[in-house]
Enzyme design. Structure first.
Site, PDB file in Angstrom:
ATOM      1  N   THR A   1      44.798  50.207  31.772  1.00  0.00           N
ATOM      2  CA  THR A   1      45.485  50.274  33.064  1.00  0.00           C
ATOM      3  C   THR A   1      44.647  51.013  34.105  1.00  0.00           C
ATOM      4  O   THR A   1      43.979  52.004  33.806  1.00  0.00           O
ATOM      5  CB  THR A   1      46.836  50.977  32.904  1.00  0.00           C
ATOM      6  OG1 THR A   1      47.635  50.247  31.968  1.00  0.00           O
ATOM      7  CG2 THR A   1      47.582  51.063  34.223  1.00  0.00           C
TER       8      THR A   1
ATOM      9  N   PRO B   1      44.534  52.044  38.674  1.00  0.00           N
ATOM     10  CA  PRO B   1      45.407  52.228  39.845  1.00  0.00           C
ATOM     11  C   PRO B   1      45.923  50.911  40.425  1.00  0.00           C
ATOM     12  O   PRO B   1      47.048  50.849  40.921  1.00  0.00           O
ATOM     13  CB  PRO B   1      44.505  52.979  40.833  1.00  0.00           C
ATOM     14  CG  PRO B   1      43.574  53.764  39.960  1.00  0.00           C
ATOM     15  CD  PRO B   1      43.312  52.871  38.782  1.00  0.00           C
TER      16      PRO B   1
ATOM     17  N   ILE C   1      79.499  58.559  26.144  1.00  0.00           N
ATOM     18  CA  ILE C   1      80.394  59.042  25.087  1.00  0.00           C
ATOM     19  C   ILE C   1      80.398  60.563  25.039  1.00  0.00           C
ATOM     20  O   ILE C   1      81.442  61.190  24.817  1.00  0.00           O
ATOM     21  CB  ILE C   1      79.980  58.444  23.727  1.00  0.00           C
ATOM     22  CG1 ILE C   1      80.306  56.938  23.708  1.00  0.00           C
ATOM     23  CG2 ILE C   1      80.678  59.147  22.567  1.00  0.00           C
ATOM     24  CD1 ILE C   1      79.713  56.186  22.534  1.00  0.00           C
TER      25      ILE C   1
ATOM     26  N   GLU D   1      52.986  48.906  27.274  1.00  0.00           N
ATOM     27  CA  GLU D   1      52.610  47.844  26.333  1.00  0.00           C
ATOM     28  C   GLU D   1      53.277  46.513  26.688  1.00  0.00           C
ATOM     29  O   GLU D   1      53.710  45.761  25.823  1.00  0.00           O
ATOM     30  CB  GLU D   1      52.905  48.257  24.887  1.00  0.00           C
ATOM     31  CG  GLU D   1      52.080  49.471  24.465  1.00  0.00           C
ATOM     32  CD  GLU D   1      51.806  49.519  22.971  1.00  0.00           C
ATOM     33  OE1 GLU D   1      51.795  48.462  22.322  1.00  0.00           O
ATOM     34  OE2 GLU D   1      51.599  50.624  22.469  1.00  0.00           O
ATOM     35  N   GLY D   2      53.341  46.258  27.993  1.00  0.00           N
ATOM     36  CA  GLY D   2      53.919  45.011  28.483  1.00  0.00           C
ATOM     37  C   GLY D   2      55.345  45.204  28.955  1.00  0.00           C
ATOM     38  O   GLY D   2      56.246  45.410  28.148  1.00  0.00           O
TER      39      GLY D   2
END
Length: 385
Positions: free
Chosen positions: A125, A127, A340, A366-367
């Site tokens: 990855t 910028p 809850i 990861e996608g």
């Protein structure tokens, strides 16, 4: 290579005890300190968790996909931070070398990754390149027997403590998209490689990310995964490891959901309103039942897809389905668990508050969910055509 049933059973039982006795009791401490204690990291090494998916010949456990997801279901029952520490060594940080690496690369790195002596990091990855990884700008210019790397990688997991990076850089500037990209093995400490400040994240405290900056970093051509002959083949290597990574993350999501369900059920059985435990209230029961059914569905999807992968089938579509469904599912389960718990669920005294923040990342890295949707739909269209 799969373990024999008795050995696998013993390993999973030992892992379950380790999670319950050592990891869960340390969750709050790790989150407060934003660090895993070194002694606990050593225990994780001794458990063999850094090498679960690395072949036995290199010192790992050599788990099959079906076996790995069983372990990930258990590891997911505790803070995702612990899984993040070992995940890259087992997944994207090692699988490319296992599948496409040279004999020398395997011998140099896999034993150290399997033992946890080295921590791996996956630097893809940037910028301006995340989901659109083919647009990455980090360059690798050939200079004799070396390449000169320049660029910046962003949000790189384990980068602050990594010993070795898998770095994707453009080796052919004339080719657009992913076709001109190569995958390099770059060791920490290489001149010109520096790290940015550690990122401040919403959750998963104790798992660290930062920028990785390359300024005229000289790397031998032999450090391309698979050797110099695999120049411009980096994304082909990356694609080969995606299915395993997606199934692993899906199993971790499912384990986290099962932990949240267990915590929410225990709270509902103890907390009283209107003279009886809130677990007796039908609207609370509906939230528990929906969560149970969704987690069970995810577990079944993952187990079946893992079996198909071990059988040699192409599971690209099914693995994307698992990642999309399980990561979205655990977000819904976490939201119900907080509901809850009521006001208590918003307080840091309860694990559900931390998990609510921690699991949000699963839908992104990861996608992203949206990328999984594209993969699934495009595969459907291609198959139909």
């Amino acid at each position: 290579m799969a373990l024999d049933p008795d050995t696998l059973s013993q390993f999973l039982e030992a892992l379950d005890r380790f999670v319950k006795d050592r990891l869960i009791p340390n969750e709050a401490r790790v989150a407060d300190d934003d660090a895993i204690p070194p002694a606990l990291v050593q225990e994780i090494r001794e458990m063999g968790l850094f090498g679960m998916a690395i072949p036995e010949e290199y010192g790992g456990l050599g788990l099959s996909m079906a076996e790995e997801v069983k372990a990930a279901f258990i590891l997911g029952q505790t803070s995702p931070v612990f899984r993040s520490l070992v995940g890259t060594n087992n997944g994207i940080g090692s699988q490319g070398i296992i599948i496409d690496g040279t004999a020398e690369q395997k011998a140099r790195y896999l034993p150290a990754l399997a033992s946890g002596e080295m921590i791996a990091s996956f630097a893809l990855t940037e910028p301006d390149a995340g989901s659109d990884a083919g647009s990455l700008r980090t360059t690798a210019r050939r200079d004799g027997d070396d390449y000169i790397l320049n660029g910046t990688k962003r949000y790189i997991t384990n980068a602050p403590r990594a010993d070795v990076f898998t770095v994707f850089a453009r080796t052919n500037a004339e080719v657009k998209g992913s076709a001109g990209v190569s995958a390099f093995i770059v060791e920490a400490g290489t001149p010109g490689l520096t790290l940015g400040a550690t990122d401040r994240k919403m959750g998963q405290k104790g798992s660290h990310t930062c920028d990785v900056i390359f300024e005229n970093v000289r790397v031998p051509a032999t450090n391309i995964i698979g050797g110099a002959a695999r120049e411009n083949q980096g994304f082909k290597t990356a694609m080969k490891v995606l299915d395993r990574g997606r199934l692993h993350i899906s199993a971790v999501c499912t384990g986290a959901a099962e932990r949240l369900i267990r915590d929410a059920l225990a709270f509902a059985m103890e907390r009283k309103q209107f003279g009886e435990p809130i677990a007796e209230k039908q609207l609370v029961q509906a939230m528990l039942a929906d969560s149970k059914a969704e987690a069970f569905a995810a577990r079944c999807m993952i187990e079946e897809t893992a079996r198909r992968k071990d059988a040699g089938q192409n599971v690209s579509t099914e693995a994307a389905c698992c990642k999309m469904y399980a990561s979205e599912m655990v977000g819904r389960v976490a939201d119900r668990a907080v509901q809850i718990h009521g006001g208590a669920g918003y307080m840091a005294d309860y694990a559900v508050e931390r998990f609510y923040r921690d699991v949000r990342l699963f839908r992104i890295y990861e996608g992203t969910t949206q990328i999984q949707q594209l993969v699934i739909a495009r595969n459907m269209i291609r198959d139909a055509a």
